[in-house]
Design an enzyme around this catalytic site. Structure first.
Site, PDB file in Angstrom:
ATOM      1  N   TRP A 307     -15.841  18.809  -5.287  1.00 57.96           N
ATOM      2  CA  TRP A 307     -15.843  18.548  -3.834  1.00 57.96           C
ATOM      3  C   TRP A 307     -16.385  19.765  -3.094  1.00 57.96           C
ATOM      4  O   TRP A 307     -16.168  20.903  -3.509  1.00 57.96           O
ATOM      5  CB  TRP A 307     -14.416  18.272  -3.338  1.00 57.96           C
ATOM      6  N   TRP A 383      -8.272   4.630  -0.311  1.00 55.96           N
ATOM      7  CA  TRP A 383      -9.127   5.829  -0.330  1.00 55.96           C
ATOM      8  C   TRP A 383      -9.603   6.141  -1.745  1.00 55.96           C
ATOM      9  O   TRP A 383     -10.767   6.456  -1.963  1.00 55.96           O
ATOM     10  CB  TRP A 383      -8.378   7.028   0.274  1.00 55.96           C
TER      11      TRP A 383
HETATM   12  P1  FAD Z   1      -6.472  -9.060   7.537  1.00 55.58           P
HETATM   13  O1  FAD Z   1      -7.868  -9.205   7.031  1.00 55.58           O
HETATM   14  O2  FAD Z   1      -6.023 -10.028   8.558  1.00 55.58           O
HETATM   15  O3  FAD Z   1      -5.529  -9.074   6.268  1.00 55.58           O
HETATM   16  C1  FAD Z   1      -4.165  -9.494   6.312  1.00 55.58           C
HETATM   17  C2  FAD Z   1      -3.277  -8.409   5.737  1.00 55.58           C
HETATM   18  O4  FAD Z   1      -3.592  -8.176   4.364  1.00 55.58           O
HETATM   19  C3  FAD Z   1      -3.433  -7.060   6.413  1.00 55.58           C
HETATM   20  O5  FAD Z   1      -2.663  -6.990   7.593  1.00 55.58           O
HETATM   21  C4  FAD Z   1      -2.960  -6.095   5.333  1.00 55.58           C
HETATM   22  O6  FAD Z   1      -1.550  -6.006   5.285  1.00 55.58           O
HETATM   23  C5  FAD Z   1      -3.436  -6.784   4.060  1.00 55.58           C
HETATM   24  N1  FAD Z   1      -4.741  -6.237   3.644  1.00 55.58           N
HETATM   25  C6  FAD Z   1      -5.963  -6.659   4.030  1.00 55.58           C
HETATM   26  N2  FAD Z   1      -6.922  -5.956   3.376  1.00 55.58           N
HETATM   27  C7  FAD Z   1      -6.277  -5.069   2.589  1.00 55.58           C
HETATM   28  C8  FAD Z   1      -6.707  -4.056   1.675  1.00 55.58           C
HETATM   29  N3  FAD Z   1      -8.010  -3.833   1.416  1.00 55.58           N
HETATM   30  N4  FAD Z   1      -5.776  -3.313   1.035  1.00 55.58           N
HETATM   31  C9  FAD Z   1      -4.453  -3.532   1.246  1.00 55.58           C
HETATM   32  N5  FAD Z   1      -3.975  -4.486   2.102  1.00 55.58           N
HETATM   33  C10 FAD Z   1      -4.881  -5.236   2.756  1.00 55.58           C
HETATM   34  N6  FAD Z   1      -4.290  -1.169   5.255  1.00 55.58           N
HETATM   35  C11 FAD Z   1      -3.079  -0.861   5.744  1.00 55.58           C
HETATM   36  O7  FAD Z   1      -2.278  -1.766   6.017  1.00 55.58           O
HETATM   37  N7  FAD Z   1      -2.705   0.441   5.923  1.00 55.58           N
HETATM   38  C12 FAD Z   1      -3.551   1.476   5.633  1.00 55.58           C
HETATM   39  O8  FAD Z   1      -3.167   2.640   5.804  1.00 55.58           O
HETATM   40  C13 FAD Z   1      -4.843   1.171   5.164  1.00 55.58           C
HETATM   41  N8  FAD Z   1      -5.741   2.158   4.905  1.00 55.58           N
HETATM   42  C14 FAD Z   1      -6.978   1.834   4.438  1.00 55.58           C
HETATM   43  C15 FAD Z   1      -7.890   2.870   4.155  1.00 55.58           C
HETATM   44  C16 FAD Z   1      -9.153   2.577   3.665  1.00 55.58           C
HETATM   45  C17 FAD Z   1     -10.110   3.701   3.334  1.00 55.58           C
HETATM   46  C18 FAD Z   1      -9.528   1.242   3.472  1.00 55.58           C
HETATM   47  C19 FAD Z   1     -10.900   0.896   2.942  1.00 55.58           C
HETATM   48  C20 FAD Z   1      -8.648   0.202   3.746  1.00 55.58           C
HETATM   49  C21 FAD Z   1      -7.361   0.484   4.228  1.00 55.58           C
HETATM   50  N9  FAD Z   1      -6.436  -0.532   4.518  1.00 55.58           N
HETATM   51  C22 FAD Z   1      -5.190  -0.206   4.976  1.00 55.58           C
HETATM   52  C23 FAD Z   1      -6.734  -1.937   4.188  1.00 55.58           C
HETATM   53  C24 FAD Z   1      -7.350  -2.775   5.317  1.00 55.58           C
HETATM   54  O9  FAD Z   1      -8.431  -2.104   5.897  1.00 55.58           O
HETATM   55  C25 FAD Z   1      -6.361  -3.150   6.416  1.00 55.58           C
HETATM   56  O10 FAD Z   1      -5.186  -3.671   5.844  1.00 55.58           O
HETATM   57  C26 FAD Z   1      -6.952  -4.214   7.342  1.00 55.58           C
HETATM   58  O11 FAD Z   1      -8.144  -3.741   7.919  1.00 55.58           O
HETATM   59  C27 FAD Z   1      -5.948  -4.568   8.406  1.00 55.58           C
HETATM   60  O12 FAD Z   1      -6.490  -5.463   9.336  1.00 55.58           O
HETATM   61  P2  FAD Z   1      -5.911  -6.932   9.463  1.00 55.58           P
HETATM   62  O13 FAD Z   1      -4.437  -6.889   9.552  1.00 55.58           O
HETATM   63  O14 FAD Z   1      -6.639  -7.592  10.579  1.00 55.58           O
HETATM   64  O15 FAD Z   1      -6.323  -7.540   8.066  1.00 55.58           O
END
Ligand code: FAD
Length: 477
Positions: A307, A383
């Site tokens: 890194w 991440w």
């Molecule tokens: P929707 O698309 O409506 O999904 C419904 C639910 O599914 C979400 O509320 C969430 O609980 C879960 N979900 C959806 N996508 C993911 C995913 N890829 N991984 C895990 N759970 C998911 N999500 C968090 O809840 N907290 C975080 O700190 C977080 N950090 C992230 C960091 C990075 C770098 C990335 C790439 C993704 C991260 N996510 C995180 C996952 C995801 O981006 C969010 O959950 C999502 O954008 C939330 O928006 P939404 O509730 O409208 O999702």
């Protein structure tokens, strides 16, 4: 009948809470929340989460007050606070929902040791659809790849029906005083960077249920196709509500399934939505079975990754000043709203870890402080996934091109124009690559590169080659 203390943790709700339902069935319940920053250590809530926590606790306290009870707030060492509350209230039992992060599990172990014998300590599920120990592959090992994990989960009996809010709970009258929420100073001051957030978010169970209802009614139909387009507002925005447990995943699961049963043509959309909940489950499955994930690379060889850690570049990324409009739009959305769209989380995280070769932990920490949904499992696993070191990570050589990502998922530029007004007047063709526009085009749009909008921090092609060569070092090392 003796009192049971119900200790709220990541489950700030009254409905579908097995530990609370069991406590209420036993007799009077003393509802308690303890802010124990020392136990969390460097995983104490970040700034945005503290804002959410404040409002979520206020909503929970109001829900309890509506039934004649009072939520007792304490800050400090969880064990000492509970010992004092149990002594004063004469409680015979303490109930709580289990949590899965290493620091929360360590606290549970301490509680078990300290309350050995005297007060009956009882732990319940309540945060996940499937407990991590109940899901294993054919050889009894934890899953490390999402698709078979989720296929396996879907073959299990679905999660049981959610429990209703227990009716007629006898809330125990607190025998000692509660802290004042205001005194915890969870809200930002000087400046109050969240002053406009109440217009964006409604923490608490009522807000969570409203978000779910609106999503199922108006947005689910275009979820699968729209969820990758940040300007479309096609997702549920349930993540902070789930993070703080204001609504249970079981309730979401069953409401979505009921909708599919009434409208079979929406089955695919519902399945896609539920599979995203599956990613949340998978993240917790990984965090539980591999508790070093928040700090250490899941793939061992990434321990030696070279890194760079350029602090000026990290700051430019945090402030949305990288010169790549879609990256900057995402980082500004995060700063202004406490949220970032999932597709853009992937693009910005990839840019930091692969284009800038900055350790994913620095980005994860920034997200931890600035996201309202900052989640110990989803944030750290996602991440690592983006950086290439995680379980089931995309192959390292697939490095997002921020220009192409912008052109593909923000084709009409609505997202970038909203968050990066400096470049808003550029024609679509140049919006995601302003440095390639001619002087005439830039000047007509009022863009002066290096002055009112930065030149790109790094050249995509060179950054890509540098990332691949860094990866070669750990592959051959
Ligand atoms: P929707 O698309 O409506 O999904 C419904 C639910 O599914 C979400 O509320 C969430 O609980 C879960 N979900 C959806 N996508 C993911 C995913 N890829 N991984 C895990 N759970 C998911 N999500 C968090 O809840 N907290 C975080 O700190 C977080 N950090 C992230 C960091 C990075 C770098 C990335 C790439 C993704 C991260 N996510 C995180 C996952 C995801 O981006 C969010 O959950 C999502 O954008 C939330 O928006 P939404 O509730 O409208 O999702």
């Amino acid at each position: 009948m003796t009192t049971t203390i119900y200790l709220f943790r990541n489950d700030l709700r009254l409905a579908d809470l097995p530990g609370l339902a069991a406590a209420a069935a036993n007799g009077p319940v003393l509802p308690v929340y303890i802010l124990d920053d020392d136990a969390a250590g460097d995983r104490a809530h970040g700034g945005a989460s503290r804002w959410w926590l404040h409002h979520s606790l206020r909503a929970l306290a109001a829900d309890i007050a509506a039934g004649g009870g009072q939520l007792v707030l304490r800050s400090g060492d969880t064990v000492s606070c509970l010992q004092e509350l149990a002594a004063v209230s004469g409680a015979g039992a303490i109930h709580f929902s289990r949590s899965y992060s290493p620091w929360e599990r360590a606290l549970e172990t301490r509680l078990r040791q300290e309350f050995d014998g005297g007060v009956h300590l009882k732990r319940f599920p309540g945060v996940l659809l499937h407990e991590p120990e109940s899901i294993a592959n054919q050889t009894g090992e934890p899953f490390k790849v999402f698709t078979p994990f989720w296929r396996h989960c879907r073959r299990q009996n679905g999660p049981g029906l959610p429990l209703r809010t227990p009716s007629g709970v006898t809330w125990s009258k607190p025998q000692s005083s509660s802290d004042s929420l205001e005194d915890w100073a969870l809200l930002p001051r000087n400046p109050d960077w969240a002053a406009h957030w109440p217009k964006l978010w409604t923490p608490g169970t009522a807000g969570a249920r409203h978000a779910l209802e609106q999503f199922l009614r108006h947005r689910l139909q275009r979820y699968a196709s729209g969820r990758d387009h940040p300007a479309e507002n096609a997702t549920s925005r349930l993540s902070p509500h789930l993070r703080f447990g204001e609504i249970s995943p079981r309730e979401i699961w069953h409401k979505a399934r009921e909708l599919a049963a009434r409208n079979p043509q929406q089955q695919d959309q519902v399945d896609k939505f539920l599979s995203e909940l599956g990613w949340r489950e998978f993240s917790y499955h990984l965090l539980y079975h591999f508790p070093t994930i928040p700090e250490k690379p899941f793939k061992e060889q990434f321990s030696d990754f070279p890194w760079l850690g350029n602090q000026a570049q990290l700051r430019a990324w945090q402030r949305g000043q990288t010169g790549y409009p879609v990256v900057d739009a995402g980082m500004r959305e995060l700063w202004h709203t406490g949220y970032m769209h999932n597709r853009i989380r992937m693009v910005t995280a990839s840019f930091l870890s692969k284009h800038l070769l900055t350790h994913w932990r620095a980005g994860e920490r920034w997200f931890w402080d600035t996201l309202v949904d900052a989640d110990p499992a989803s944030n750290t696993c996602s991440w690592q996934w983006v950086a290439g070191s995680g379980a089931d990570a995309a192959p390292y050589f697939r490095i997002f091109n921020p220009v192409i990502q912008g052109e593909k998922f923000d084709a009409d530029g609505a997202y970038v124009r909203h968050w990066v007004p400096e470049v808003a007047r550029l024609p679509d063709r140049w919006l995601h690559r302003p440095w390639e526009a001619t002087d005439e085009v830039l000047s007509a749009a009022g863009v002066v590169l290096g002055d009112n909008y930065p030149r790109p921090l790094v050249d995509h092609r060179q950054a890509r080659e540098a990332a691949l060569s860094a990866y070669q070092q750990i592959r051959s090392g």
